[in-house]
Design a protein around this motif. Sequence first.
Motif, PDB file in Angstrom:
ATOM      1  N   VAL A  78       2.758 -11.876  -4.798  1.00 38.95           N
ATOM      2  CA  VAL A  78       3.512 -11.520  -6.018  1.00 38.95           C
ATOM      3  C   VAL A  78       2.530 -11.165  -7.132  1.00 38.95           C
ATOM      4  O   VAL A  78       2.725 -10.186  -7.865  1.00 38.95           O
ATOM      5  N   PHE A  79       1.458 -11.928  -7.218  1.00 37.30           N
ATOM      6  CA  PHE A  79       0.450 -11.643  -8.250  1.00 37.30           C
ATOM      7  C   PHE A  79      -0.098 -10.224  -8.093  1.00 37.30           C
ATOM      8  O   PHE A  79      -0.180  -9.461  -9.061  1.00 37.30           O
ATOM      9  N   VAL A  80      -0.443  -9.843  -6.858  1.00 37.41           N
ATOM     10  CA  VAL A  80      -1.053  -8.512  -6.665  1.00 37.41           C
ATOM     11  C   VAL A  80      -0.013  -7.410  -6.913  1.00 37.41           C
ATOM     12  O   VAL A  80      -0.333  -6.366  -7.476  1.00 37.41           O
ATOM     13  N   TYR A  81       1.230  -7.661  -6.518  1.00 40.91           N
ATOM     14  CA  TYR A  81       2.283  -6.675  -6.815  1.00 40.91           C
ATOM     15  C   TYR A  81       2.416  -6.478  -8.333  1.00 40.91           C
ATOM     16  O   TYR A  81       2.500  -5.354  -8.827  1.00 40.91           O
ATOM     17  N   PHE A  82       2.445  -7.604  -9.051  1.00 43.10           N
ATOM     18  CA  PHE A  82       2.573  -7.499 -10.513  1.00 43.10           C
ATOM     19  C   PHE A  82       1.366  -6.786 -11.113  1.00 43.10           C
ATOM     20  O   PHE A  82       1.492  -6.014 -12.063  1.00 43.10           O
ATOM     21  N   LEU A  83       0.207  -7.086 -10.535  1.00 41.85           N
ATOM     22  CA  LEU A  83      -1.027  -6.446 -11.030  1.00 41.85           C
ATOM     23  C   LEU A  83      -0.898  -4.927 -10.894  1.00 41.85           C
ATOM     24  O   LEU A  83      -1.194  -4.168 -11.827  1.00 41.85           O
ATOM     25  N   LEU A  84      -0.446  -4.488  -9.727  1.00 42.09           N
ATOM     26  CA  LEU A  84      -0.310  -3.046  -9.484  1.00 42.09           C
ATOM     27  C   LEU A  84       0.719  -2.421 -10.424  1.00 42.09           C
ATOM     28  O   LEU A  84       0.443  -1.420 -11.094  1.00 42.09           O
ATOM     29  N   ILE A  85       1.886  -3.033 -10.468  1.00 38.85           N
ATOM     30  CA  ILE A  85       2.974  -2.420 -11.249  1.00 38.85           C
ATOM     31  C   ILE A  85       2.632  -2.434 -12.742  1.00 38.85           C
ATOM     32  O   ILE A  85       2.844  -1.450 -13.454  1.00 38.85           O
ATOM     33  N   GLY A  86       2.065  -3.564 -13.194  1.00 39.17           N
ATOM     34  CA  GLY A  86       1.661  -3.635 -14.607  1.00 39.17           C
ATOM     35  C   GLY A  86       0.601  -2.593 -14.917  1.00 39.17           C
ATOM     36  O   GLY A  86       0.679  -1.872 -15.923  1.00 39.17           O
ATOM     37  N   ALA A  87      -0.399  -2.479 -14.032  1.00 36.97           N
ATOM     38  CA  ALA A  87      -1.482  -1.512 -14.261  1.00 36.97           C
ATOM     39  C   ALA A  87      -0.923  -0.097 -14.223  1.00 36.97           C
ATOM     40  O   ALA A  87      -1.282   0.749 -15.053  1.00 36.97           O
ATOM     41  N   TYR A  88      -0.026   0.152 -13.273  1.00 32.07           N
ATOM     42  CA  TYR A  88       0.544   1.502 -13.189  1.00 32.07           C
ATOM     43  C   TYR A  88       1.299   1.835 -14.463  1.00 32.07           C
ATOM     44  O   TYR A  88       1.205   2.945 -14.992  1.00 32.07           O
ATOM     45  N   TYR A  89       2.068   0.863 -14.944  1.00 33.18           N
ATOM     46  CA  TYR A  89       2.870   1.133 -16.156  1.00 33.18           C
ATOM     47  C   TYR A  89       1.953   1.565 -17.314  1.00 33.18           C
ATOM     48  O   TYR A  89       2.222   2.565 -17.991  1.00 33.18           O
ATOM     49  N   ILE A 122      -8.008  -1.151 -12.169  1.00 34.05           N
ATOM     50  CA  ILE A 122      -7.268  -2.334 -11.681  1.00 34.05           C
ATOM     51  C   ILE A 122      -6.341  -1.932 -10.527  1.00 34.05           C
ATOM     52  O   ILE A 122      -6.200  -2.671  -9.548  1.00 34.05           O
ATOM     53  N   GLN A 123      -5.746  -0.754 -10.649  1.00 36.01           N
ATOM     54  CA  GLN A 123      -4.914  -0.288  -9.516  1.00 36.01           C
ATOM     55  C   GLN A 123      -5.760  -0.218  -8.249  1.00 36.01           C
ATOM     56  O   GLN A 123      -5.372  -0.698  -7.188  1.00 36.01           O
ATOM     57  N   SER A 124      -6.926   0.416  -8.371  1.00 34.54           N
ATOM     58  CA  SER A 124      -7.779   0.573  -7.182  1.00 34.54           C
ATOM     59  C   SER A 124      -8.204  -0.800  -6.648  1.00 34.54           C
ATOM     60  O   SER A 124      -8.266  -1.006  -5.440  1.00 34.54           O
ATOM     61  N   LEU A 125      -8.456  -1.737  -7.580  1.00 33.67           N
ATOM     62  CA  LEU A 125      -8.859  -3.078  -7.158  1.00 33.67           C
ATOM     63  C   LEU A 125      -7.711  -3.774  -6.419  1.00 33.67           C
ATOM     64  O   LEU A 125      -7.921  -4.453  -5.409  1.00 33.67           O
ATOM     65  N   SER A 126      -6.500  -3.540  -6.900  1.00 29.18           N
ATOM     66  CA  SER A 126      -5.346  -4.196  -6.254  1.00 29.18           C
ATOM     67  C   SER A 126      -5.174  -3.704  -4.813  1.00 29.18           C
ATOM     68  O   SER A 126      -4.736  -4.456  -3.949  1.00 29.18           O
ATOM     69  N   TRP A 127      -5.571  -2.443  -4.565  1.00 31.55           N
ATOM     70  CA  TRP A 127      -5.493  -1.928  -3.190  1.00 31.55           C
ATOM     71  C   TRP A 127      -6.396  -2.749  -2.270  1.00 31.55           C
ATOM     72  O   TRP A 127      -6.085  -2.937  -1.095  1.00 31.55           O
ATOM     73  N   GLY A 128      -7.531  -3.193  -2.824  1.00 28.79           N
ATOM     74  CA  GLY A 128      -8.440  -4.021  -2.032  1.00 28.79           C
ATOM     75  C   GLY A 128      -7.944  -5.458  -1.947  1.00 28.79           C
ATOM     76  O   GLY A 128      -7.927  -6.068  -0.877  1.00 28.79           O
ATOM     77  N   PHE A 134     -14.600  -0.519  -1.103  1.00 30.57           N
ATOM     78  CA  PHE A 134     -15.460   0.660  -1.307  1.00 30.57           C
ATOM     79  C   PHE A 134     -14.890   1.518  -2.443  1.00 30.57           C
ATOM     80  O   PHE A 134     -15.610   1.942  -3.340  1.00 30.57           O
ATOM     81  N   TYR A 135     -13.583   1.761  -2.384  1.00 29.18           N
ATOM     82  CA  TYR A 135     -12.971   2.624  -3.394  1.00 29.18           C
ATOM     83  C   TYR A 135     -13.099   2.037  -4.804  1.00 29.18           C
ATOM     84  O   TYR A 135     -13.589   2.718  -5.709  1.00 29.18           O
ATOM     85  N   PRO A 136     -12.664   0.758  -5.043  1.00 30.07           N
ATOM     86  CA  PRO A 136     -12.819   0.252  -6.409  1.00 30.07           C
ATOM     87  C   PRO A 136     -14.265   0.277  -6.903  1.00 30.07           C
ATOM     88  O   PRO A 136     -14.523   0.600  -8.061  1.00 30.07           O
ATOM     89  N   LEU A 137     -15.206  -0.017  -5.998  1.00 33.50           N
ATOM     90  CA  LEU A 137     -16.611  -0.024  -6.413  1.00 33.50           C
ATOM     91  C   LEU A 137     -17.065   1.385  -6.800  1.00 33.50           C
ATOM     92  O   LEU A 137     -17.658   1.602  -7.863  1.00 33.50           O
ATOM     93  N   PHE A 138     -16.755   2.312  -5.950  1.00 35.74           N
ATOM     94  CA  PHE A 138     -17.110   3.707  -6.202  1.00 35.74           C
ATOM     95  C   PHE A 138     -16.429   4.193  -7.486  1.00 35.74           C
ATOM     96  O   PHE A 138     -17.039   4.840  -8.345  1.00 35.74           O
ATOM     97  N   PHE A 139     -15.161   3.852  -7.611  1.00 31.69           N
ATOM     98  CA  PHE A 139     -14.372   4.317  -8.754  1.00 31.69           C
ATOM     99  C   PHE A 139     -14.879   3.710 -10.057  1.00 31.69           C
ATOM    100  O   PHE A 139     -14.871   4.355 -11.106  1.00 31.69           O
ATOM    101  N   PHE A 140     -15.329   2.455  -9.981  1.00 32.84           N
ATOM    102  CA  PHE A 140     -15.897   1.802 -11.162  1.00 32.84           C
ATOM    103  C   PHE A 140     -17.075   2.626 -11.679  1.00 32.84           C
ATOM    104  O   PHE A 140     -17.198   2.873 -12.883  1.00 32.84           O
ATOM    105  N   LEU A 198       0.831  -1.215   0.000  1.00 37.96           N
ATOM    106  CA  LEU A 198       0.000   0.000   0.000  1.00 37.96           C
ATOM    107  C   LEU A 198       0.860   1.258   0.000  1.00 37.96           C
ATOM    108  O   LEU A 198       0.497   2.258  -0.616  1.00 37.96           O
ATOM    109  N   VAL A 199       1.999   1.187   0.700  1.00 39.03           N
ATOM    110  CA  VAL A 199       2.909   2.347   0.661  1.00 39.03           C
ATOM    111  C   VAL A 199       3.343   2.584  -0.791  1.00 39.03           C
ATOM    112  O   VAL A 199       3.302   3.708  -1.302  1.00 39.03           O
ATOM    113  N   LEU A 200       3.720   1.497  -1.457  1.00 41.73           N
ATOM    114  CA  LEU A 200       4.146   1.614  -2.855  1.00 41.73           C
ATOM    115  C   LEU A 200       2.997   2.158  -3.719  1.00 41.73           C
ATOM    116  O   LEU A 200       3.177   3.088  -4.518  1.00 41.73           O
TER     117      LEU A 200
END
Length: 503
Positions: free
Chosen positions: A363-374, A441-447, A459-465, A295-297
Amino acid sequence: MVTTRSATGKTPKKVTHPDFIETVQRRKRTKRESSEEIKPANAEITVVPTNGKGKDTVITSTEDKHAEFDFGGPIGVSCMMVGFPLLMWYLWICTTYYQGHLTVPANNETMQDFLLRLYGHFLDGAFPDLKSWRIVWGFLIFEAILYVTLPGVWTRGLPLPHLNNERLPYFCNAVWSFYTTIIVAAVLHITGIFPITTLIDKFGSIMSVSIISGLILPFLLYFYAHITKSQHRMSGSFVYDVFMGAILNPRIGIIDLKMFYEVRLPWYILFLTTVSSAVRQYERYGYVSPQVAFLVLAHWLYANACSKGEELIVTTWDMFYEKFGFMLLFWNMAGVPFTYCHCTLFLANSAPSEYQWSIYYNVFVYFLLIGAYYIFDTTNSQKNRFRQQMYGTLIPRNAFPQLPWQTIKNPTYIKCKNGGTLLTSGWYKYARKIHYTVDFIQSLSWGLITGFASPLPYFYPLFFFCVLSHRAYRDIQRCKIKYGDDWKEYERQCPYLFIPFVF
Ligand code: NDP
C-alpha cells in the motif's frame, strides 16, 4: 528568447489559438496544405517554451552551427555506441540467467571463458530470429499507420533559423494511437492471432532486434542525409555525426520521426511488455500479483502521460535542436523500453511466492506512485498551461486523467525584463523542480515494488537520478543567464529546489 515583430513596427493582431487546431475527422492532405493551414497570416512568436539544455531557446542561423563536441567527442560517443548495447545484453543475461545478480568471471574462469559463457546465453535467449524482426518492425509499421490515419491535433514547432524561421507543423494523435494499440493488442491476444505473452517469452530476441535496428538506422540516415544533401550542423567527424544525427527534421509524409520515436516506441513497448508479463502470470498462477499489477499501473500512467501531453513535446529541445541520430533513435527504440523494464523482468522471472511483501508495504508503494504521479502531472500541467494562458493559446483538452489543480486560476508570476514570465504559484511555490523529484520517486517506486533481492530494478532510478541532476544543473545555469536579476527574485520567492522546506 523573444522573437517579435514589434521591432519592425508591425505589431500583429492577437490570434486566439495560433498553434492549435483540433481535427476530429481528418481528411487526407498534403504536407504543404497542412503547413499552410495552421500558419496564421499574422503568426507571431512572442515567447517560446522550454528546452532546458543550456542554450537559449531561439537561436540564430549563425549560432546554429556545430560549435563543440559533447559526450567526450568522437571517442566518447564511440564508447557509448559500443558500450550501451553490450551493457543492455549483459543486464538482460543477469536478470534472465542469474536471478538478477550481476554475473562476473568465476575463480577458475578466464575472461575468454566468461565471455563465451555470456555469448552462449545470447545465442540461447537473445538471438534475433525472424519472428522477432517481424514483431518489432510490424509494430513500428502498425504505429506509423495509426499516426497517419487516426484523428489528432495540429500544432507548430519553434521557428527554425535555417528555414527562415519557418515553424513546422506537427500532427499529434498519440492518445488515440495508445488506446487503439491497446484494443488491437487485446483482440490479437483473445483471437490467438498474436498472444501478448510472446513479448515476454521472446523478450531477449525482441530486444536484440531493437538494438541492432537502433544501431543500423543512424548509419543509414547519415548516408541518406549525405546523398540528399539534407545534413545539418555537421561536425565533420563521421562517428560523432552518426551519434548526434545528420538530419534535423526527418519526416515521412506527416510523420515526424523524432516525435514518433519519442512517444510511441519507448513507452508503448514498455507498457505492452509489462502487460505481457501480467498475462503470463495470470495464465501460470491464475492471478496477477499486486506487484505486477503495480507495474502495469505505473507503466500505463507514464505512457498515457506522454501521449496526452504529446503536443507539448513539440517545443522541447529534442524536437527543435537535436538531430535524429544514434542518441535519440537508439535510446528511444532500444534503451528506454529494454532497460527501464528490469523491474518487469525481475518479477516475470520470479514466482510470486518469492516476493511477498506485507500489505502495508505494498500500500505504501502504491501511494508513493500515485502521489508522485499526481504531483508530476499537475506540476507539468500548471507550468505548461500557465505559459499557454500567457500566450492566449490555452485550449482545454479532456485527455484522461484530468486532475484537480492542473490549471492555476489567477496565477502569481514574475514579469521578467526580457519579456518572459516565471510562475511563482502552484507547486512551483513549494519547489522549483518538484516535478523532477516526483518523477524520480516514480522511477524509484518501480524498483521498490520488486523488493531488494536484485539491484537491476534499480538501474533505471539510478540512471534517471544522474540524468535529472545533470539536466536540472544545466537548466538552472541557462535560466540564470536568460533571466538575470529576475531569476534571483524568482529564487527568492520560490526558495526550494527539489524538496519543499528542505532543499
Ligand atoms: P522543466 O519542465 O522544468 O522545464 C524547464 C524550463 O521551464 C526552463 O528552462 C524555463 O524555460 C521554464 N521554466 C522554469 N521555471 C519556470 C517557471 N517558474 N515558470 C515558467 N516557466 C519556467 O523541465 P524539462 O522540460 O526538462 O522536464 C519536463 C518533465 O519531463 C519533468 O517532469 C521531467 O521529470 C520529465 N522528463 C522525463 C524524462 C524521462 O526519460 N522519463 C527525461 C527528461 C525529462 P523558458 O523560461 O526558457 O521557457
